[in-house]
Scaffold this active site. Structure first.
Site, PDB file in Angstrom:
ATOM      1  CB  SER A  63      -1.028   0.130   1.250  1.00  0.00           C
ATOM      2  OG  SER A  63      -2.054  -0.808   1.016  1.00  0.00           O
ATOM      3  CE  LYS A  66      -3.705   0.847  -1.134  1.00  0.00           C
ATOM      4  NZ  LYS A  66      -4.410   0.243   0.138  1.00  0.00           N
ATOM      5  CE1 TYR A 190      -4.039  -1.075  -5.110  1.00  0.00           C
ATOM      6  CE2 TYR A 190      -4.944  -3.262  -5.057  1.00  0.00           C
ATOM      7  CZ  TYR A 190      -4.489  -2.229  -4.326  1.00  0.00           C
ATOM      8  OH  TYR A 190      -4.595  -2.408  -2.812  1.00  0.00           O
ATOM      9  CE1 TYR A 242      -4.715   1.315   4.538  1.00  0.00           C
ATOM     10  CE2 TYR A 242      -2.948  -0.007   5.704  1.00  0.00           C
ATOM     11  CZ  TYR A 242      -3.494   0.487   4.487  1.00  0.00           C
ATOM     12  OH  TYR A 242      -2.979   0.370   3.341  1.00  0.00           O
ATOM     13  CB  VAL A 260      -0.067  -6.177   4.150  1.00  0.00           C
ATOM     14  CG1 VAL A 260      -1.265  -5.604   4.671  1.00  0.00           C
ATOM     15  CG2 VAL A 260      -0.426  -6.117   2.450  1.00  0.00           C
TER      16      VAL A 260
HETATM   17  N1  GLN Z   1      -1.901  -5.257  -2.187  1.00  0.00           N
HETATM   18  C1  GLN Z   1      -2.836  -5.038  -1.058  1.00  0.00           C
HETATM   19  C2  GLN Z   1      -4.002  -5.213  -0.928  1.00  0.00           C
HETATM   20  O1  GLN Z   1      -4.807  -4.862  -1.947  1.00  0.00           O
HETATM   21  C3  GLN Z   1      -2.293  -3.743  -0.335  1.00  0.00           C
HETATM   22  C4  GLN Z   1      -2.829  -3.532   1.030  1.00  0.00           C
HETATM   23  C5  GLN Z   1      -1.995  -3.144   2.001  1.00  0.00           C
HETATM   24  O2  GLN Z   1      -0.823  -2.916   1.927  1.00  0.00           O
HETATM   25  N2  GLN Z   1      -2.506  -2.682   3.044  1.00  0.00           N
HETATM   26  O3  GLN Z   1      -4.846  -5.950  -0.264  1.00  0.00           O
END
Ligand code: GLN
Length: 306
Positions: A63, A66, A190, A242, A260
């Site tokens: 993430s 992003k 993505y 988050y 993650v």
């Molecule tokens: N690729 C992961 C997902 O879409 C990214 C989520 C994350 O890093 N929090 O679930």
């Protein structure tokens, strides 16, 4: 600001926290990560860097990408047009929430750093299916001062095969006209972007570039507008961690973004950037060891922006 020796000591002092977390397993390939891995890199705005622990080991960016997607969307599309599709508000739900699509305004994703908002931001990047992925990859390369970034094919395939929740989110957003076109293609881009391999230094340079108003302190290259960096960091403050964003802000006072894969980048405007990696995650999906390290570094180096 901090010595090499002290940075090494801090990594050792925070090792206990890695035992309080678990590696992500909802993407099957991520379950193979080393839960005890922990490293950190500090990059100041003059381009002086320092790493400690296992800072060279790469994990997938997940993430944290992003932020690059959002920056590219901001470069390609006026903010008011973007916010017609994506809101800029915090959420208490998980990153892959399906209920976090506002009922008003055609079910806008709540912010660009949850999965729905990132997929919608990617849709808003210019270039269409042929060009979007490359535009974000190019920006990521500039932000990290790394022109040899590559994708972890196994993690990419693993997420593509199992990412049904993201598929559900994306198709729902197509039904409400937030996005349009080939949804599978958009998701493929993505998933690829989430699978780019980075280490603590890459993350620290990316954070330092944001903290430096878009000018990369290592290469001197202007990667993004200062106003866009401010917007991206503002959303990091409220949404980057988050549901734990508020508590993290109280503990560290730093705009940050987690993934993650276990990475976190923290940008300290006017001072520098930090990249940490520790794949053992807490229940919010943030690196347990990484948060401990960033809290202690914020105190010792007086990095809070507040
Ligand atoms: N690729 C992961 C997902 O879409 C990214 C989520 C994350 O890093 N929090 O679930």
């Amino acid at each position: 600001m901090i010595t090499q020796q002290r940075l090494e000591e801090l990594v050792n002092e925070c090792a206990f926290a890695t035992k309080q977390g678990k590696v992500a397993s909802y993407i099957p390939k991520l379950a193979e990560a080393d839960p005890q891995q922990l490293g950190v890199y500090w990059m100041d705005l003059e381009g002086n860097g320092m790493g400690a622990g296992e800072w060279e080991k790469r994990v997938t960016v997940q993430s944290i990408v992003k932020v690059a997607i959002f920056l590219q969307a901001l470069a390609d599309c006026p903010l008011d047009e973007l916010t017609r599709r994506i809101s800029l508000n915090a959420t208490a739900e998980t990153f892959n929430s399906i209920v976090d699509l506002e009922v008003k305004n055609h079910h806008r994703p709540l912010n660009p750093y949850i999965n729905s908002g990132a997929i919608a931001s990617l849709y808003m990047v210019s270039g269409g299916p042929e060009g979007r992925l490359q535009r974000v990859m190019d920006l990521l390369g500039k932000l990290t001062a790394n022109d040899a970034l590559s994708i972890d094919e196994q993690v990419y395939v693993s997420e593509k095969q199992t990412g049904h929740r993201n598929r559900a989110i994306a198709y729902f957003m197509k039904s409400t006209q937030i996005i349009d076109g080939d949804v599978e293609q958009l998701l493929d881009e993505y998933f690829r972007l989430c699978s780019v391999k980075v280490n603590c230094r890459d993350l620290a340079i990316m954070a330092a570039t944001l903290a430096n108003g878009g000018k990369n302190p290592v290469t001197g290259v202007c990667c993004a507008r200062k106003s866009h960096c401010k917007t991206a960091m503002a959303v990091m403050v409220s949404c980057g961690m988050y549901g734990q964003s508020g508590e993290f802000l109280v503990r560290t006072g730093m705009p940050a973004k987690s993934g993650v894969g276990g990475g976190i980048m923290a940008a300290i405007p006017g001072k520098g950037g930090l990249g940490v990696v520790g794949p053992a995650l807490n229940e919010t999906g943030n690196s347990a060891g990484g948060i401990e390290l960033l809290s202690r570094l914020s105190d010792e180096m007086d990095l809070s922006i507040l």
